[in-house]
Scaffold this motif. Structure first.
Motif, PDB file in Angstrom:
ATOM      1  N   ALA A 136       0.833  -1.208   0.000  1.00 42.24           N
ATOM      2  CA  ALA A 136       0.000   0.000   0.000  1.00 42.24           C
ATOM      3  C   ALA A 136       0.862   1.250   0.000  1.00 42.24           C
ATOM      4  O   ALA A 136       0.583   2.217  -0.726  1.00 42.24           O
ATOM      5  N   LEU A 137       1.930   1.244   0.793  1.00 45.70           N
ATOM      6  CA  LEU A 137       2.833   2.397   0.843  1.00 45.70           C
ATOM      7  C   LEU A 137       3.484   2.635  -0.508  1.00 45.70           C
ATOM      8  O   LEU A 137       3.622   3.777  -0.958  1.00 45.70           O
ATOM      9  N   TYR A 138       3.897   1.548  -1.170  1.00 45.62           N
ATOM     10  CA  TYR A 138       4.540   1.689  -2.474  1.00 45.62           C
ATOM     11  C   TYR A 138       3.576   2.268  -3.504  1.00 45.62           C
ATOM     12  O   TYR A 138       3.940   3.133  -4.304  1.00 45.62           O
ATOM     13  N   LEU A 139       2.312   1.798  -3.475  1.00 52.08           N
ATOM     14  CA  LEU A 139       1.328   2.294  -4.426  1.00 52.08           C
ATOM     15  C   LEU A 139       1.024   3.775  -4.191  1.00 52.08           C
ATOM     16  O   LEU A 139       0.802   4.533  -5.137  1.00 52.08           O
ATOM     17  N   ILE A 140       1.027   4.188  -2.929  1.00 52.48           N
ATOM     18  CA  ILE A 140       0.763   5.592  -2.605  1.00 52.48           C
ATOM     19  C   ILE A 140       1.961   6.464  -2.946  1.00 52.48           C
ATOM     20  O   ILE A 140       1.826   7.530  -3.545  1.00 52.48           O
ATOM     21  N   ALA A 141       3.155   5.991  -2.561  1.00 52.52           N
ATOM     22  CA  ALA A 141       4.360   6.810  -2.690  1.00 52.52           C
ATOM     23  C   ALA A 141       4.958   6.787  -4.092  1.00 52.52           C
ATOM     24  O   ALA A 141       5.534   7.774  -4.542  1.00 52.52           O
ATOM     25  N   GLY A 142       4.880   5.655  -4.768  1.00 56.03           N
ATOM     26  CA  GLY A 142       5.480   5.549  -6.090  1.00 56.03           C
ATOM     27  C   GLY A 142       6.977   5.405  -6.066  1.00 56.03           C
ATOM     28  O   GLY A 142       7.645   5.563  -7.094  1.00 56.03           O
ATOM     29  N   THR A 143       7.537   5.110  -4.904  1.00 57.38           N
ATOM     30  CA  THR A 143       8.985   4.919  -4.791  1.00 57.38           C
ATOM     31  C   THR A 143       9.268   3.981  -3.635  1.00 57.38           C
ATOM     32  O   THR A 143       8.380   3.666  -2.838  1.00 57.38           O
ATOM     33  N   TRP A 144      10.502   3.506  -3.561  1.00 58.52           N
ATOM     34  CA  TRP A 144      10.907   2.622  -2.463  1.00 58.52           C
ATOM     35  C   TRP A 144      12.342   2.922  -2.061  1.00 58.52           C
ATOM     36  O   TRP A 144      13.175   3.076  -2.927  1.00 58.52           O
ATOM     37  N   PRO A 145      12.662   3.065  -0.768  1.00 58.46           N
ATOM     38  CA  PRO A 145      11.744   2.868   0.351  1.00 58.46           C
ATOM     39  C   PRO A 145      10.718   3.983   0.457  1.00 58.46           C
ATOM     40  O   PRO A 145      11.013   5.140   0.150  1.00 58.46           O
ATOM     41  N   ALA A 146       9.506   3.636   0.897  1.00 62.77           N
ATOM     42  CA  ALA A 146       8.437   4.618   1.019  1.00 62.77           C
ATOM     43  C   ALA A 146       8.474   5.332   2.360  1.00 62.77           C
ATOM     44  O   ALA A 146       7.842   6.368   2.530  1.00 62.77           O
ATOM     45  N   VAL A 147       9.190   4.764   3.315  1.00 64.47           N
ATOM     46  CA  VAL A 147       9.362   5.422   4.610  1.00 64.47           C
ATOM     47  C   VAL A 147      10.832   5.335   5.016  1.00 64.47           C
ATOM     48  O   VAL A 147      11.510   4.350   4.719  1.00 64.47           O
ATOM     49  N   VAL A 148      11.320   6.374   5.658  1.00 67.18           N
ATOM     50  CA  VAL A 148      12.675   6.380   6.187  1.00 67.18           C
ATOM     51  C   VAL A 148      12.632   6.904   7.618  1.00 67.18           C
ATOM     52  O   VAL A 148      11.700   7.611   8.004  1.00 67.18           O
ATOM     53  N   THR A 149      13.660   6.561   8.368  1.00 66.19           N
ATOM     54  CA  THR A 149      13.754   7.005   9.754  1.00 66.19           C
ATOM     55  C   THR A 149      14.872   8.031   9.890  1.00 66.19           C
ATOM     56  O   THR A 149      15.960   7.850   9.345  1.00 66.19           O
ATOM     57  N   ILE A 150      14.602   9.104  10.594  1.00 66.39           N
ATOM     58  CA  ILE A 150      15.629  10.110  10.849  1.00 66.39           C
ATOM     59  C   ILE A 150      16.588   9.564  11.896  1.00 66.39           C
ATOM     60  O   ILE A 150      16.186   9.226  13.009  1.00 66.39           O
ATOM     61  N   GLU A 151      17.869   9.479  11.541  1.00 62.82           N
ATOM     62  CA  GLU A 151      18.856   8.879  12.423  1.00 62.82           C
ATOM     63  C   GLU A 151      19.892   9.878  12.939  1.00 62.82           C
ATOM     64  O   GLU A 151      20.763   9.514  13.721  1.00 62.82           O
ATOM     65  N   SER A 152      19.831  11.117  12.478  1.00 58.08           N
ATOM     66  CA  SER A 152      20.791  12.127  12.944  1.00 58.08           C
ATOM     67  C   SER A 152      20.072  13.427  13.236  1.00 58.08           C
ATOM     68  O   SER A 152      18.870  13.563  12.982  1.00 58.08           O
ATOM     69  N   GLU A 153      20.798  14.406  13.774  1.00 58.97           N
ATOM     70  CA  GLU A 153      20.212  15.691  14.136  1.00 58.97           C
ATOM     71  C   GLU A 153      20.428  16.761  13.069  1.00 58.97           C
ATOM     72  O   GLU A 153      20.246  17.943  13.331  1.00 58.97           O
ATOM     73  N   SER A 154      20.789  16.350  11.859  1.00 60.49           N
ATOM     74  CA  SER A 154      21.117  17.325  10.825  1.00 60.49           C
ATOM     75  C   SER A 154      19.918  18.138  10.349  1.00 60.49           C
ATOM     76  O   SER A 154      20.090  19.190   9.739  1.00 60.49           O
ATOM     77  N   MET A 155      18.693  17.665  10.623  1.00 60.11           N
ATOM     78  CA  MET A 155      17.502  18.393  10.179  1.00 60.11           C
ATOM     79  C   MET A 155      16.720  19.004  11.339  1.00 60.11           C
ATOM     80  O   MET A 155      15.609  19.493  11.156  1.00 60.11           O
ATOM     81  N   VAL A 156      17.288  18.957  12.536  1.00 60.63           N
ATOM     82  CA  VAL A 156      16.643  19.574  13.701  1.00 60.63           C
ATOM     83  C   VAL A 156      16.506  21.080  13.452  1.00 60.63           C
ATOM     84  O   VAL A 156      17.416  21.700  12.896  1.00 60.63           O
ATOM     85  N   PRO A 157      15.418  21.743  13.842  1.00 60.62           N
ATOM     86  CA  PRO A 157      14.277  21.215  14.616  1.00 60.62           C
ATOM     87  C   PRO A 157      13.115  20.731  13.751  1.00 60.62           C
ATOM     88  O   PRO A 157      12.081  20.341  14.282  1.00 60.62           O
ATOM     89  N   ASN A 158      13.277  20.759  12.441  1.00 65.12           N
ATOM     90  CA  ASN A 158      12.165  20.419  11.548  1.00 65.12           C
ATOM     91  C   ASN A 158      11.953  18.923  11.390  1.00 65.12           C
ATOM     92  O   ASN A 158      10.864  18.476  11.032  1.00 65.12           O
ATOM     93  N   MET A 159      13.005  18.152  11.618  1.00 69.54           N
ATOM     94  CA  MET A 159      12.920  16.696  11.678  1.00 69.54           C
ATOM     95  C   MET A 159      13.840  16.248  12.798  1.00 69.54           C
ATOM     96  O   MET A 159      14.968  16.740  12.904  1.00 69.54           O
ATOM     97  N   ASN A 160      13.355  15.320  13.612  1.00 71.28           N
ATOM     98  CA  ASN A 160      14.125  14.888  14.771  1.00 71.28           C
ATOM     99  C   ASN A 160      14.426  13.401  14.726  1.00 71.28           C
ATOM    100  O   ASN A 160      13.735  12.635  14.039  1.00 71.28           O
ATOM    101  N   VAL A 161      15.445  12.998  15.461  1.00 72.77           N
ATOM    102  CA  VAL A 161      15.818  11.585  15.519  1.00 72.77           C
ATOM    103  C   VAL A 161      14.611  10.771  15.979  1.00 72.77           C
ATOM    104  O   VAL A 161      13.941  11.107  16.956  1.00 72.77           O
ATOM    105  N   GLY A 162      14.320   9.703  15.248  1.00 71.86           N
ATOM    106  CA  GLY A 162      13.183   8.852  15.579  1.00 71.86           C
ATOM    107  C   GLY A 162      11.929   9.165  14.800  1.00 71.86           C
ATOM    108  O   GLY A 162      10.957   8.412  14.864  1.00 71.86           O
TER     109      GLY A 162
END
Length: 222
Positions: free
Chosen positions: A44-70
């Motif tokens: 379902a995620l692939y059909l919605i997103a049209g790409t793979w991986p369709a989900v990723v996890t933030i593993e660093s603080e490089s995008m803080v505060p707009n994206m956070n670890v976890g």
């Protein structure tokens, strides 16, 4: 006639598998159910997103505060729900995402599949001439154009500054290196993929305990 017999045997075998009270068969049924659910979600995620991986996890603080670890981030094809917009373009058009202008993209650094993709904001697009004029070309051979990217929490752009072991200095991101763009994020849920092995063990243990308890209750009832 033979086809009918084969179908009858298959149906009979499926019914026996579904109704069997053997602990091993019961565990196999539960595991197959888990696999089917996970596979259905992935499809379902692939059909919605049209790409793979369709989900990723933030593993660093490089995008803080707009994206956070976890954070768990849904990634879609770069042209889905509107074309890819850089920070420069977004500033002029008023397009923003994740707390700043432009889109956040997920890309394979220098096209490498051997390392985790990077999720940073697309700042601008430069052609080959601009790369040579800027001095970025000195960091890699065969200069080429591409997207200049930057983590919102980083003081510098990736290109010419970020060096990855086994990959080298990050080059301008070519279109074919882009996995997709970030659409939405869910806080903390991303910790689950980071500990997928541990979660799988917990699920299996819960299933075993559940089957054991049911077997004990049935035994007492009889």
């Amino acid at each position: 006639m033979s086809d009918t017999t084969w179908l009858q045997r298959a149906a009979s075998g499926l019914a026996a598998f579904r109704e069997s009270e053997n602990p091993v068969v019961s565990l196999a049924r539960d595991l197959l159910w888990v696999v089917a659910v996970v596979g259905g979600i992935a499809l379902a995620l692939y059909l919605i997103a049209g790409t793979w991986p369709a989900v990723v996890t933030i593993e660093s603080e490089s995008m803080v505060p707009n994206m956070n670890v976890g954070d768990l981030v849904l990634v879609v094809d770069e042209d889905r729900f509107g074309g890819l917009t850089t920070w420069d373009e977004g500033r002029l058009a008023g397009h923003s995402s994740f707390g700043d202008y432009g889109d956040v993209i997920v890309y394979r650094p220098n096209g490498a599949d051997s390392v985790h993709p990077i999720i940073h904001r697309a700042m601008t697009y430069v052609d080959t001439a601009a790369v040579e004029e800027s001095g970025l070309a000195e960091y890699y051979t065969n200069p080429h154009g591409g997207y200049i990217t930057k983590g919102d929490n980083n003081p510098y752009i990736d290109q010419g500054n970020l060096r990855i072991v086994g990959v080298g200095v990050v080059e301008p991101v070519q279109k074919e290196w882009i996995v997709g763009k970030a659409l939405v994020s869910v806080p903390l849920v991303g910790y689950l993929p980071l500990h997928l092995a541990e979660f799988a063990v917990i699920v299996i243990v819960v299933i075993l305990i559940h089957d054991f308890v049911l077997a004990r209750r049935k035994g007492k009832g009889e």
